[in-house]
Design an enzyme around this catalytic site. Structure first.
Site, short mmCIF file in Angstrom:
data_model
loop_
_atom_site.label_atom_id
_atom_site.label_comp_id
_atom_site.label_asym_id
_atom_site.label_seq_id
_atom_site.Cartn_x
_atom_site.Cartn_y
_atom_site.Cartn_z
N GLU A 25 0.83 -1.21 0.00
CA GLU A 25 0.00 0.00 0.00
C GLU A 25 0.86 1.26 0.00
O GLU A 25 2.07 1.21 0.26
CB GLU A 25 -0.93 0.01 1.22
CG GLU A 25 -0.19 0.05 2.55
CD GLU A 25 -1.02 0.70 3.67
OE1 GLU A 25 -1.50 1.82 3.47
OE2 GLU A 25 -1.16 0.06 4.73
N LYS A 86 -5.87 10.51 0.70
CA LYS A 86 -5.87 9.18 1.32
C LYS A 86 -7.10 8.44 0.78
O LYS A 86 -8.22 8.83 1.05
CB LYS A 86 -5.93 9.35 2.84
CG LYS A 86 -6.01 8.05 3.62
CD LYS A 86 -6.05 8.33 5.13
CE LYS A 86 -6.60 7.14 5.88
NZ LYS A 86 -6.83 7.41 7.31
N ASP A 138 -16.66 5.57 14.32
CA ASP A 138 -15.47 5.49 13.47
C ASP A 138 -15.01 4.04 13.35
O ASP A 138 -14.33 3.50 14.23
CB ASP A 138 -14.36 6.38 14.02
CG ASP A 138 -13.18 6.50 13.07
OD1 ASP A 138 -13.13 5.73 12.08
OD2 ASP A 138 -12.32 7.37 13.30
N LYS A 159 -3.92 -2.33 14.94
CA LYS A 159 -3.12 -1.37 15.69
C LYS A 159 -3.66 -1.19 17.10
O LYS A 159 -4.86 -1.10 17.30
CB LYS A 159 -3.15 -0.02 14.97
CG LYS A 159 -2.02 0.11 13.99
CD LYS A 159 -2.08 1.43 13.29
CE LYS A 159 -2.21 1.14 11.83
NZ LYS A 159 -2.93 1.99 11.01
N1 PSU Z 1 -0.72 0.74 8.95
C1 PSU Z 1 0.37 1.47 9.25
N2 PSU Z 1 0.36 2.78 8.92
C2 PSU Z 1 -0.69 3.34 8.24
C3 PSU Z 1 -1.83 2.56 7.92
C4 PSU Z 1 -1.79 1.27 8.31
O1 PSU Z 1 1.31 0.96 9.83
O2 PSU Z 1 -0.61 4.50 7.90
C5 PSU Z 1 -2.98 3.14 7.14
C6 PSU Z 1 -3.50 2.03 6.21
O3 PSU Z 1 -3.49 2.54 4.91
C7 PSU Z 1 -4.90 1.75 6.70
C8 PSU Z 1 -5.29 3.12 7.16
O4 PSU Z 1 -5.72 1.23 5.70
O5 PSU Z 1 -4.12 3.55 7.87
C9 PSU Z 1 -6.54 3.09 8.02
O6 PSU Z 1 -7.10 4.35 8.02
P1 PSU Z 1 -8.56 4.57 8.65
O7 PSU Z 1 -8.37 4.23 10.10
O8 PSU Z 1 -8.85 6.02 8.41
O9 PSU Z 1 -9.49 3.65 7.93
MN MN Z 2 -12.00 6.06 10.26
#
Ligand code: PSU
Ligand code: MN
Length: 307
Positions: A25, A86, A138, A159
């Site tokens: 990604e 993004k 969220d 995470k």
């Molecule tokens: N994992 C990481 N760093 C990141 C992300 C994931 O170590 O920056 C990113 C990925 O692209 C994931 C996104 O899909 O964060 C999730 O964003 P959100 O919580 O807004 O869906």
């Molecule tokens: Mn989100």
């Protein structure tokens, strides 16, 4: 009209020659890590995939095209660019139609990988259910993508900034197989432990590939989430990180940070509050995931030849 995909020479050659490809990604590059560590890491991740016997395809949107594999110059430009969008499922078509530059999240990378016939994808951590989601609603679109797009995502678990029990509940509801690699416990990104048992466990890339192949043969939709624990030498103990995560989440709330900005804000604050240690761990775990993803891609190709 076909989807506007453009393959790097390396990826095109790999696919023509039946060499397995691993998708990577780009949001982790533009929104997940500071420059220059972001581009250094992106290059090292590509090398890790090659060293393990597969070919890397870093995915991003540029010039009305989904790039499947970036050149060194494109990677460098992306890593330094400001105002990169993004992209999740909702934003992909908009970005392509407008000609803007966009970095793909887990959800968008899965979509593009599937369009490009790539079955395995390595990242750091997926998005999930945020703490306080009962109020904020969220919940990352990554979870719904896992339920519908047949790509295997190799991550270091959800995470620790997230509400991991709720993330697991949603994945279960959506029917997404969540597999811990080599241990019973679900890893939590910067640390190997989360206090939660993973729904499933496999100990070899061959076994993972066979399960993925069986999922496909059964006609089941969606992908797999592989949770690969961070190497012990790089891990940050969950207890030492927890107060920092609580502080970062509280600051996000006070400052009114919402939507797409939440995850990048939390990652940056945790980087500052750990004086860079979180970034070191993040780099180690992504490299580790790239290696496992390549091994799974190789086994998956062998498994599908035999079925
Ligand atoms: N994992 C990481 N760093 C990141 C992300 C994931 O170590 O920056 C990113 C990925 O692209 C994931 C996104 O899909 O964060 C999730 O964003 P959100 O919580 O807004 O869906
Ligand atoms: Mn989100």
């Amino acid at each position: 009209m076909n989807p506007p995909l453009s393959f790097s020479a390396e990826v095109a050659q790999a696919q023509a020659g039946d060499v397995p490809v691993v998708a990577l990604e780009s949001t982790i590059i533009t929104h997940g890590m500071p420059y220059p560590q972001n581009v250094e890491t992106a290059r090292r991740v590509e090398v890790a995939v090659r060293d393990a016997g597969a070919v890397p395809a870093t995915i991003a949107v540029m010039d009305h095209t989904v790039k499947i594999g970036l050149s060194a110059a494109e990677l460098d430009t992306l890593a330094q660019a400001k105002d990169v969008a993004k992209l999740s499922r909702a934003d992909l078509a908009y970005c392509l139609a407008s000609g803007k530059t966009g970095a793909t999240t887990v959800a968008a990378t899965m979509i593009c990988a599937h369009l490009a016939n790539i079955r395995v994808f390595a990242t750091g951590g997926i998005g999930g259910v945020h703490r306080g989601a009962a109020e904020s609603f969220d919940i990352s679109a990554d979870l719904h993508e896992l339920a519908q797009t047949p790509v295997t995502v190799v991550s270091a678990g959800a995470k620790a900034i997230l509400d991991i029990p709720k993330t697991l509940e949603i994945l279960e509801t959506l029917g997404v197989p969540v597999i811990a690699y080599g241990q019973d416990e679900l890893p939590a990104f910067w640390s190997r432990t989360s206090g939660l048992k993973a729904p499933m466990r496999w100990d070899t890339p061959q076994a993972i590939a066979q399960a993925i192949e069986m999922h496909r043969i059964l006609g089941l939709s969606g992908g797999h989430l592989i949770a690969n624990p961070i190497p012990a030498s790089a891990e940050i103990a969950a207890q030492s990180l927890e107060p920092i995560i609580v502080q970062a989440n509280a600051e996000a709330e006070t400052r009114g940070i919402t939507g797409k900005a939440v995850t990048p804000f939390l990652l940056e604050r945790i980087f500052e509050l750990t004086e860079g240690r979180s970034l070191e761990a993040n780099i180690a775990l992504v490299l580790h995931n790239a290696h496992l993803a390549a091994k799974i891609a190789i086994c998956l190709q062998q498994a599908s030849r035999n079925t």
